[in-house]
Write a protein that holds these residues in place. Structure first.
Motif, PDB file in Angstrom:
ATOM      1  N   LEU A 161       0.856  -1.186   0.000  1.00 23.15           N
ATOM      2  CA  LEU A 161       0.000   0.000   0.000  1.00 23.15           C
ATOM      3  C   LEU A 161       0.891   1.234   0.000  1.00 23.15           C
ATOM      4  O   LEU A 161       1.623   1.483   0.958  1.00 23.15           O
ATOM      5  N   VAL A 162       0.833   2.005  -1.068  1.00 18.26           N
ATOM      6  CA  VAL A 162       1.708   3.161  -1.210  1.00 18.26           C
ATOM      7  C   VAL A 162       1.135   4.333  -0.412  1.00 18.26           C
ATOM      8  O   VAL A 162      -0.001   4.762  -0.628  1.00 18.26           O
ATOM      9  N   LEU A 171       0.435  20.814  10.417  1.00 20.56           N
ATOM     10  CA  LEU A 171      -0.333  19.586  10.269  1.00 20.56           C
ATOM     11  C   LEU A 171       0.532  18.571   9.533  1.00 20.56           C
ATOM     12  O   LEU A 171       1.077  18.870   8.467  1.00 20.56           O
ATOM     13  N   VAL A 172       0.694  17.377  10.097  1.00 16.83           N
ATOM     14  CA  VAL A 172       1.464  16.309   9.470  1.00 16.83           C
ATOM     15  C   VAL A 172       0.557  15.083   9.371  1.00 16.83           C
ATOM     16  O   VAL A 172      -0.094  14.703  10.353  1.00 16.83           O
ATOM     17  N   THR A 173       0.489  14.501   8.168  1.00 20.82           N
ATOM     18  CA  THR A 173      -0.402  13.365   7.959  1.00 20.82           C
ATOM     19  C   THR A 173       0.336  12.220   7.273  1.00 20.82           C
ATOM     20  O   THR A 173       1.353  12.406   6.623  1.00 20.82           O
ATOM     21  N   VAL A 174      -0.231  11.027   7.440  1.00 21.95           N
ATOM     22  CA  VAL A 174       0.107   9.866   6.612  1.00 21.95           C
ATOM     23  C   VAL A 174      -1.113   9.603   5.752  1.00 21.95           C
ATOM     24  O   VAL A 174      -2.243   9.532   6.264  1.00 21.95           O
ATOM     25  N   LEU A 175      -0.891   9.456   4.456  1.00 19.95           N
ATOM     26  CA  LEU A 175      -1.995   9.409   3.509  1.00 19.95           C
ATOM     27  C   LEU A 175      -1.799   8.255   2.537  1.00 19.95           C
ATOM     28  O   LEU A 175      -0.666   7.957   2.135  1.00 19.95           O
ATOM     29  N   ALA A 176      -2.888   7.581   2.170  1.00 23.00           N
ATOM     30  CA  ALA A 176      -2.836   6.544   1.140  1.00 23.00           C
ATOM     31  C   ALA A 176      -2.843   7.223  -0.226  1.00 23.00           C
ATOM     32  O   ALA A 176      -3.799   7.916  -0.572  1.00 23.00           O
ATOM     33  N   CYS A 177      -1.788   7.056  -0.997  1.00 20.44           N
ATOM     34  CA  CYS A 177      -1.625   7.829  -2.232  1.00 20.44           C
ATOM     35  C   CYS A 177      -2.697   7.509  -3.269  1.00 20.44           C
ATOM     36  O   CYS A 177      -3.139   8.396  -3.997  1.00 20.44           O
ATOM     37  N   GLY A 178      -3.124   6.254  -3.366  1.00 19.74           N
ATOM     38  CA  GLY A 178      -4.070   5.874  -4.407  1.00 19.74           C
ATOM     39  C   GLY A 178      -5.429   6.513  -4.265  1.00 19.74           C
ATOM     40  O   GLY A 178      -6.102   6.782  -5.261  1.00 19.74           O
ATOM     41  N   MET A 233       2.828  -1.716   4.163  1.00 14.06           N
ATOM     42  CA  MET A 233       2.796  -0.326   3.744  1.00 14.06           C
ATOM     43  C   MET A 233       4.163   0.094   3.212  1.00 14.06           C
ATOM     44  O   MET A 233       5.194  -0.382   3.690  1.00 14.06           O
ATOM     45  N   LEU A 234       4.155   0.983   2.238  1.00 13.83           N
ATOM     46  CA  LEU A 234       5.375   1.589   1.719  1.00 13.83           C
ATOM     47  C   LEU A 234       5.220   3.099   1.849  1.00 13.83           C
ATOM     48  O   LEU A 234       4.353   3.696   1.213  1.00 13.83           O
ATOM     49  N   VAL A 235       6.037   3.721   2.691  1.00  7.79           N
ATOM     50  CA  VAL A 235       5.914   5.143   3.011  1.00  7.79           C
ATOM     51  C   VAL A 235       6.916   5.947   2.185  1.00  7.79           C
ATOM     52  O   VAL A 235       8.126   5.664   2.215  1.00  7.79           O
ATOM     53  N   LEU A 236       6.421   6.948   1.466  1.00  6.40           N
ATOM     54  CA  LEU A 236       7.258   7.856   0.689  1.00  6.40           C
ATOM     55  C   LEU A 236       7.408   9.158   1.467  1.00  6.40           C
ATOM     56  O   LEU A 236       6.423   9.680   1.995  1.00  6.40           O
ATOM     57  N   ALA A 237       8.626   9.684   1.525  1.00  9.39           N
ATOM     58  CA  ALA A 237       8.871  10.903   2.310  1.00  9.39           C
ATOM     59  C   ALA A 237       9.887  11.778   1.601  1.00  9.39           C
ATOM     60  O   ALA A 237      10.744  11.282   0.858  1.00  9.39           O
TER      61      ALA A 237
END
Length: 460
Positions: free
Chosen positions: A130-131, A169-176, A207-211
């Protein structure tokens, strides 16, 4: 929490004002959910009031649909389709007291229930992962004594600083699907990596986290990896770049290294973007915990990293489409907490409704659903009092969903646009008038670069 909004029944109890006409809002956030949240946070009203706590929650969500209006005007739109019913007409002061009486806790609990990747059949995974993306943004809050006790104004250069206090504000979001997995916020005086450590608990295996480069810290990459999630983070290549010893070279041009005491792969690439205006070339460095170069080739990871920009689009939807670039309303820190959580809940509701629509057509990429179309459809539903009749079953795909499907955006094209400051801290810091703000169709060429020489004996 993954919710389907299809064919949920909304009931309006006789003799009570319950804003069933919120349409999609009450499908994603039914009355029973609101009542459960109020009970959990012990914020139910203790006596019969003209503005019960449940109604105040819906008022706050409606306020996010009409960010340009004061809450009394929002109230008028909330009840616009209910003429002829015995409804209260609260003053601005009464609405303020009702919001303060409710506090931020129910909205925080509601966000915790709704956050998470939206269920979708669309292409949201890459090779089984999950990107996701993690990033932060700045929001302005009203300038007043109470807010200034928590939120500070941004310092500026010789031309001055910001006019308003700010929060980060800092979030983690599902890119799709651009649905929010988790979010934290607070004074902008704390950095993105500080807030990011509070989001690590929401990451999971698969999960695959892009930063971006601000998150290229060894301790943070370690914290993410310890959750069994994978990470790709961009790193600096010039002055101040992290030391990355070359431990072993891979056939795809990447190399094994160590970062923060953890084995990683490093990819150096030269990317050229050609348009009719010319060609721009830059060198990029990615650090990843994906160590298998055969399963996750370097060139594929470079192309995948572009998905990180989905979180920037989500912040555009939050700050420009929903807020219209405006300063938040609340004049107290508790009110700011309440308002931001309401904003996140409203955004998540719209995103989930959009996913429900595209799920009905598996051939449609969720990227093609228009957030603006969904937002205006929700506003119209609220004003027209859709679904106010008791025992009415609402077909969600037939309301917001039908409008989204009838107004799909074209398939994504490869385009590029200069990244510039569009809203400077001070008007004197704005960029000059000669910046080319046009968008160009582009072609991209990726060249994986050979890394530096081995710095130690290669691994066996």
């Amino acid at each position: 929490m993954e919710q389907s909004a299809i064919s949920r029944t909304v009931k309006v109890a006789a003799g009570r004002f319950a804003p069933g006409h919120l349409g999609e809002l009450t499908q994603q956030v039914p009355f029973e959910m609101i009542d459960a949240v109020l009970a959990e946070t012990r914020t139910q009203q203790r006596r019969v009031r003209d503005l019960p706590a449940r109604v105040v929650v819906y008022l706050l969500l409606a306020g996010c649909l009409f960010a340009e209006l004061g809450y009394r005007q929002v109230w008028h739109r909330l009840v616009a389709g209910l003429r002829g019913l015995p409804l209260p007409s609260p003053s601005e002061a009464a609405l303020t007291k009702a919001r303060r009486r409710l506090g931020p806790a129910p909205l925080r609990a509601l966000f915790d229930l709704l956050r998470g990747p939206a269920a979708t059949a669309g292409p949201v995974r890459w090779r089984g992962l999950l990107v996701c993306a993690i990033d932060g943004t700045i929001m302005s809050v009203p300038d007043g004594p109470a807010n200034l006790t928590v939120f500070a104004k941004q310092a500026g250069g010789p031309c001055g600083g910001g006019s308003f206090p700010t929060l980060r504000l800092v979030t983690v979001l599902a890119c799709g699907t651009r649905s929010i997995i988790d979010a934290v916020f607070g004074p902008a005086s704390s950095g993105e990596t500080t807030y990011a450590t509070r989001l690590v608990g929401s990451l999971r295996a698969g999960m695959l986290v892009l930063a971006d480069r601000n998150f290229a810290a060894g301790y943070l990459v370690n914290a993410i990896a310890e959750t069994d999630a994978e990470v790709i983070v961009r790193a600096k290549t010039g002055k101040g770049s992290p030391r990355l010893p070359v431990l072993r070279r891979h056939p795809d041009g990447s190399y094994r290294s160590s970062f923060g005491g953890r084995l990683v792969r490093v990819i150096d690439a030269e990317i050229s973007i050609a348009t009719t205006a010319g060609t721009r070339t830059g060198v990029y460095r990615l650090i990843t915990t994906l160590l298998d170069e055969r399963r996750h080739p370097a060139a594929a990871l470079i192309r995948l990293y572009h998905e990180r920009w989905e979180i920037e689009t989500a912040y555009l939807e939050l700050k420009s489409s929903l807020l219209g670039g405006r300063v938040l309303r609340a004049r107290t820190p508790a009110g700011i907490d309440q308002e931001v959580y309401a904003l996140l809940v409203t955004y998540q509701i719209l995103r989930t409704a959009m996913c429900d629509a595209t799920n009905s057509r598996p051939d449609i990429d969720p990227d093609r659903a228009s957030f603006t179309t969904a937002l205006h459809a929700a506003r119209d539903q609220l004003i027209h009092a859709a679904a106010v009749i008791a025992d009415t079953t609402i077909d969600l795909v037939g309301t917001i969903g039908r409008l989204v499907l009838d107004n799909l955006m074209p398939a994504r094209r490869l385009r590029t646009n200069a990244r510039t400051v569009k809203r400077a801290i001070s008007k004197y810091n704005a960029r000059g008038p000669n910046i080319d703000r046009r968008t160009y169709q582009a072609t991209i060429n990726i060249n994986i670069l050979a890394g530096p020489a081995l710095t130690t004996d290669p691994e066996p």
